[in-house]
Scaffold this motif. Structure first.
Motif, PDB file in Angstrom:
ATOM      1  N   CYS A 201     -13.116 -40.608  68.945  1.00  0.00           N
ATOM      2  CA  CYS A 201     -13.925 -41.047  67.795  1.00  0.00           C
ATOM      3  C   CYS A 201     -15.326 -41.426  68.259  1.00  0.00           C
ATOM      4  O   CYS A 201     -15.490 -42.168  69.207  1.00  0.00           O
ATOM      5  N   HIS A 202     -16.333 -40.919  67.562  1.00  0.00           N
ATOM      6  CA  HIS A 202     -17.732 -41.200  67.916  1.00  0.00           C
ATOM      7  C   HIS A 202     -18.326 -42.299  67.039  1.00  0.00           C
ATOM      8  O   HIS A 202     -19.540 -42.469  67.000  1.00  0.00           O
ATOM      9  N   THR A 203     -17.470 -42.983  66.285  1.00  0.00           N
ATOM     10  CA  THR A 203     -17.906 -44.130  65.470  1.00  0.00           C
ATOM     11  C   THR A 203     -19.018 -43.752  64.489  1.00  0.00           C
ATOM     12  O   THR A 203     -19.972 -44.502  64.277  1.00  0.00           O
ATOM     13  N   HIS A 204     -18.875 -42.579  63.883  1.00  0.00           N
ATOM     14  CA  HIS A 204     -19.900 -42.153  62.911  1.00  0.00           C
ATOM     15  C   HIS A 204     -19.812 -42.903  61.595  1.00  0.00           C
ATOM     16  O   HIS A 204     -20.747 -42.887  60.816  1.00  0.00           O
ATOM     17  N   MET A 205     -18.643 -43.488  61.330  1.00  0.00           N
ATOM     18  CA  MET A 205     -18.453 -44.333  60.138  1.00  0.00           C
ATOM     19  C   MET A 205     -18.308 -43.577  58.820  1.00  0.00           C
ATOM     20  O   MET A 205     -18.117 -44.213  57.779  1.00  0.00           O
ATOM     21  N   SER A 206     -18.400 -42.243  58.808  1.00  0.00           N
ATOM     22  CA  SER A 206     -18.277 -41.552  57.514  1.00  0.00           C
ATOM     23  C   SER A 206     -16.944 -41.877  56.862  1.00  0.00           C
ATOM     24  O   SER A 206     -16.858 -42.015  55.636  1.00  0.00           O
ATOM     25  N   CYS A 207     -15.884 -41.973  57.654  1.00  0.00           N
ATOM     26  CA  CYS A 207     -14.561 -42.270  57.102  1.00  0.00           C
ATOM     27  C   CYS A 207     -14.577 -43.600  56.361  1.00  0.00           C
ATOM     28  O   CYS A 207     -14.066 -43.716  55.246  1.00  0.00           O
ATOM     29  N   THR A 208     -15.187 -44.592  56.981  1.00  0.00           N
ATOM     30  CA  THR A 208     -15.221 -45.936  56.398  1.00  0.00           C
ATOM     31  C   THR A 208     -16.130 -45.972  55.169  1.00  0.00           C
ATOM     32  O   THR A 208     -15.808 -46.596  54.164  1.00  0.00           O
ATOM     33  N   GLU A 209     -17.248 -45.276  55.245  1.00  0.00           N
ATOM     34  CA  GLU A 209     -18.169 -45.258  54.094  1.00  0.00           C
ATOM     35  C   GLU A 209     -17.540 -44.586  52.884  1.00  0.00           C
ATOM     36  O   GLU A 209     -17.826 -44.951  51.752  1.00  0.00           O
ATOM     37  N   ARG A 210     -16.668 -43.622  53.105  1.00  0.00           N
ATOM     38  CA  ARG A 210     -16.175 -42.812  51.980  1.00  0.00           C
ATOM     39  C   ARG A 210     -14.774 -43.161  51.518  1.00  0.00           C
ATOM     40  O   ARG A 210     -14.338 -42.672  50.476  1.00  0.00           O
ATOM     41  N   CYS A 211     -14.034 -43.965  52.274  1.00  0.00           N
ATOM     42  CA  CYS A 211     -12.662 -44.263  51.849  1.00  0.00           C
ATOM     43  C   CYS A 211     -12.678 -44.941  50.482  1.00  0.00           C
ATOM     44  O   CYS A 211     -13.247 -46.015  50.327  1.00  0.00           O
ATOM     45  N   PRO A 212     -12.023 -44.347  49.476  1.00  0.00           N
ATOM     46  CA  PRO A 212     -12.029 -44.952  48.141  1.00  0.00           C
ATOM     47  C   PRO A 212     -11.257 -46.272  48.076  1.00  0.00           C
ATOM     48  O   PRO A 212     -11.387 -47.004  47.108  1.00  0.00           O
ATOM     49  N   LYS A 213     -10.453 -46.559  49.094  1.00  0.00           N
ATOM     50  CA  LYS A 213      -9.688 -47.807  49.108  1.00  0.00           C
ATOM     51  C   LYS A 213     -10.394 -48.895  49.925  1.00  0.00           C
ATOM     52  O   LYS A 213      -9.795 -49.929  50.213  1.00  0.00           O
ATOM     53  N   GLN A 214     -11.612 -48.624  50.327  1.00  0.00           N
ATOM     54  CA  GLN A 214     -12.393 -49.581  51.136  1.00  0.00           C
ATOM     55  C   GLN A 214     -11.661 -49.988  52.423  1.00  0.00           C
ATOM     56  O   GLN A 214     -11.730 -51.127  52.882  1.00  0.00           O
TER      57      GLN A 214
END
Ligand code: SF4
Ligand code: SF4
Ligand code: FES
Length: 243
Positions: A201-214
């Motif tokens: 994981c390169h810690t890009h954060m897209s997953c966290t920014e886009r998760c609809p469940k926060q």
């Protein structure tokens, strides 16, 4: 009544966008738009949904370049100029039109040992887990994941390295690592410590920014990085069973 100009992906891995004109309605969601096209304009359009209220996660698609739950995305939020482009989730094989094959996504949950492995018998008392404990809070932070694939589809590392376990499977692994009742952590940490695991994981954060469940898979993966490093220092990774 004004109209929306909607481009929809047709085909499988190869194919192209087809343009439709859809009446603009008040409080219209992107899923309403797709449903209108299928019911009124072209019944051969394939797409997937179930609950329509943000509970099942099956309606996830790429809307104007970004993975979203279509049933919870109002057209007014994403198509101010009256244009929509709707495509299947990225990073997954396309079955047809807007439907992706989630097999590899769930296979990765299995590879990350994302299933509960209890040690108690029916004769044991209930486990008592302190609600305020650090591990309980870490498990709570990720437990609401419904496996929609939005984070997985948004992750650049999955796009570069299709073997990478991805944010959802790793979030699930971290949730279980923090479950005081689970007995499978040694093998689980070994399973997520490899080249295609948490350290990719390169810690890009897209997953966290886009998760609809926060949910924050990035935080979960950071936890796994710490836990696997500690396990390696203790010499606990080498002999773990990784089936
Ligand atoms: S972490 Fe969020 S975006 Fe990823 S699968 Fe779970 S609910 Fe969906
Ligand atoms: S934080 Fe990691 S898992 Fe999440 S999108 Fe970025 S690279 Fe992928
Ligand atoms: S249809 Fe269930 S979350 Fe959208």
């Amino acid at each position: 009544m004004s109209a929306l100009s909607v481009r929809v992906w047709r085909g499988t891995e190869s194919g192209g966008f087809q343009e439709f004109s859809v009446p603009r309605l008040e409080s219209q969601t992107v899923l309403d738009v797709v449903t209108y096209i299928q019911r009124a304009l072209d019944p051969t359009l394939s797409y997937r949904f179930a609950c329509r209220v943000g509970m099942c996660g099956s309606c996830a698609m790429t809307v104007n370049g970004r993975a979203r739950w279509t049933c919870r995305t109002h057209v007014s939020r994403v198509a101010a100029d009256g244009r929509l482009e709707i495509a299947p989730l990225a990073n997954l094989p396309v079955v047809k039109d807007l439907v992706t094959d989630m097999t590899v996504f769930f296979d990765k949950w299995a590879r990350a040992r994302g299933r509960f492995e209890g040690g108690a018998t029916r004769r044991d008392d209930f486990a008592r887990v302190e609600p305020g404990s650090r591990r309980r809070q870490a498990a709570d932070a990720g437990i609401e994941c419904i496996g929609c694939g939005v984070c997985y589809s948004s992750c650049d590392v999955v796009a570069w390295n299709p073997d990478y376990l991805g944010p959802a499977a790793l979030n699930r692994a971290w949730t279980l690592v923090n479950d005081a009742r689970d007995t499978g952590n040694r093998a689980r940490l070994a399973a997520v410590a490899g080249d295609a695991g948490c350290h990719a994981c390169h810690t890009h954060m897209s997953c966290t920014e886009r998760c609809p469940k926060q949910i924050s898979p990035t935080a979960a993966i950071a936890g796994l990085k710490r836990a696997t490093a500690l396990a390696a220092l203790r010499g606990e990774l080498g002999d773990a069973v990784t089936k």
